[in-house]
Design an enzyme around this catalytic site. Structure first.
Site, mmCIF file in Angstrom:
data_model
loop_
_atom_site.group_PDB
_atom_site.id
_atom_site.type_symbol
_atom_site.label_atom_id
_atom_site.label_comp_id
_atom_site.label_asym_id
_atom_site.label_seq_id
_atom_site.Cartn_x
_atom_site.Cartn_y
_atom_site.Cartn_z
ATOM 1 N N CYS A 1 0.850 -1.189 0.000
ATOM 2 C CA CYS A 1 0.000 0.000 0.000
ATOM 3 C C CYS A 1 0.887 1.240 0.000
ATOM 4 O O CYS A 1 1.772 1.372 0.849
ATOM 5 C CB CYS A 1 -0.896 -0.014 1.243
ATOM 6 S SG CYS A 1 -1.913 1.470 1.420
ATOM 7 N N CYS B 1 0.452 3.253 3.485
ATOM 8 C CA CYS B 1 0.947 2.795 4.788
ATOM 9 C C CYS B 1 2.040 1.737 4.717
ATOM 10 O O CYS B 1 2.625 1.392 5.745
ATOM 11 C CB CYS B 1 -0.220 2.267 5.631
ATOM 12 S SG CYS B 1 -0.873 0.677 5.072
ATOM 13 N N CYS C 1 -7.229 -1.298 1.642
ATOM 14 C CA CYS C 1 -6.160 -1.791 2.513
ATOM 15 C C CYS C 1 -6.745 -1.980 3.907
ATOM 16 O O CYS C 1 -7.336 -1.057 4.471
ATOM 17 C CB CYS C 1 -5.024 -0.773 2.548
ATOM 18 S SG CYS C 1 -3.720 -1.181 3.742
ATOM 19 N N CYS D 1 -4.971 0.544 6.637
ATOM 20 C CA CYS D 1 -5.218 1.989 6.742
ATOM 21 C C CYS D 1 -6.530 2.441 6.100
ATOM 22 O O CYS D 1 -6.875 3.614 6.197
ATOM 23 C CB CYS D 1 -4.053 2.774 6.139
ATOM 24 S SG CYS D 1 -3.927 2.666 4.339
ATOM 25 N N CYS E 1 -8.580 -5.511 -9.632
ATOM 26 C CA CYS E 1 -8.214 -4.440 -10.554
ATOM 27 C C CYS E 1 -7.765 -3.257 -9.696
ATOM 28 O O CYS E 1 -8.592 -2.585 -9.077
ATOM 29 C CB CYS E 1 -9.431 -4.099 -11.410
ATOM 30 S SG CYS E 1 -9.133 -2.857 -12.664
#
Length: 137
Positions: free
Chosen positions: A49, A52, A98, A101, A123
């Site tokens: 991510c 984070c 995510c 976060c 996607c």
């Protein structure tokens, strides 16, 4: 604040992210197709991510879907992402966030007939990810 492990104010996110990153990650925007840096990448490694740093996908889960965004057939593990029903834009989709976060990553599509082990296509916006190449290259 939220129930996520990483909690920041909107102002803190704006300071840390570029305007495009903020729009996609925090406002559930979408980058234009075929413009992201990881759309056609075949580098081995781990995708994390961008907001984070949590590990989300591995390169061996990535496949070429020719849809304009990086596509993965599975997440790194079932705890890496959360799936949320998205009824925006007059349709029903599954949003991918995510789990660490709460940042928007993209959408999950199923049953499209891709020759993958899961028949799923995560996607994902390139701008939502960073790639750590295998071996620290």
């Amino acid at each position: 604040m939220s129930d996520y492990r990483v909690n920041k104010t909107e102002g803190e996110w704006r300071e840390e992210l570029s305007p495009e990153e903020f729009h996609v990650l925090r406002e559930a925007g979408t980058e234009r197709p075929f413009t992201g840096e990881y759309t056609d990448t075949t580098t081995e490694g781990v995708y994390a991510c961008r907001a984070c740093g949590a590990e989300l996908f591995r390169s061996d889960q990535k496949f070429s879907s020719h849809c304009g965004w990086p596509s993965f057939f599975d997440a790194r593990d079932t705890e890496a992402v959360e799936l949320i029903e998205d009824r925006s834009l007059g349709m029903v989709r599954t949003e991918v966030r995510c789990r660490n976060c709460g940042s928007h990553l993209g959408h999950l599509f199923e049953g499209e007939g891709y020759p993958t082990p899961t028949d799923q296509r995560y996607c994902i916006n390139s701008v939502s990810l960073t790639l750590e190449p295998a071996g620290g290259e």
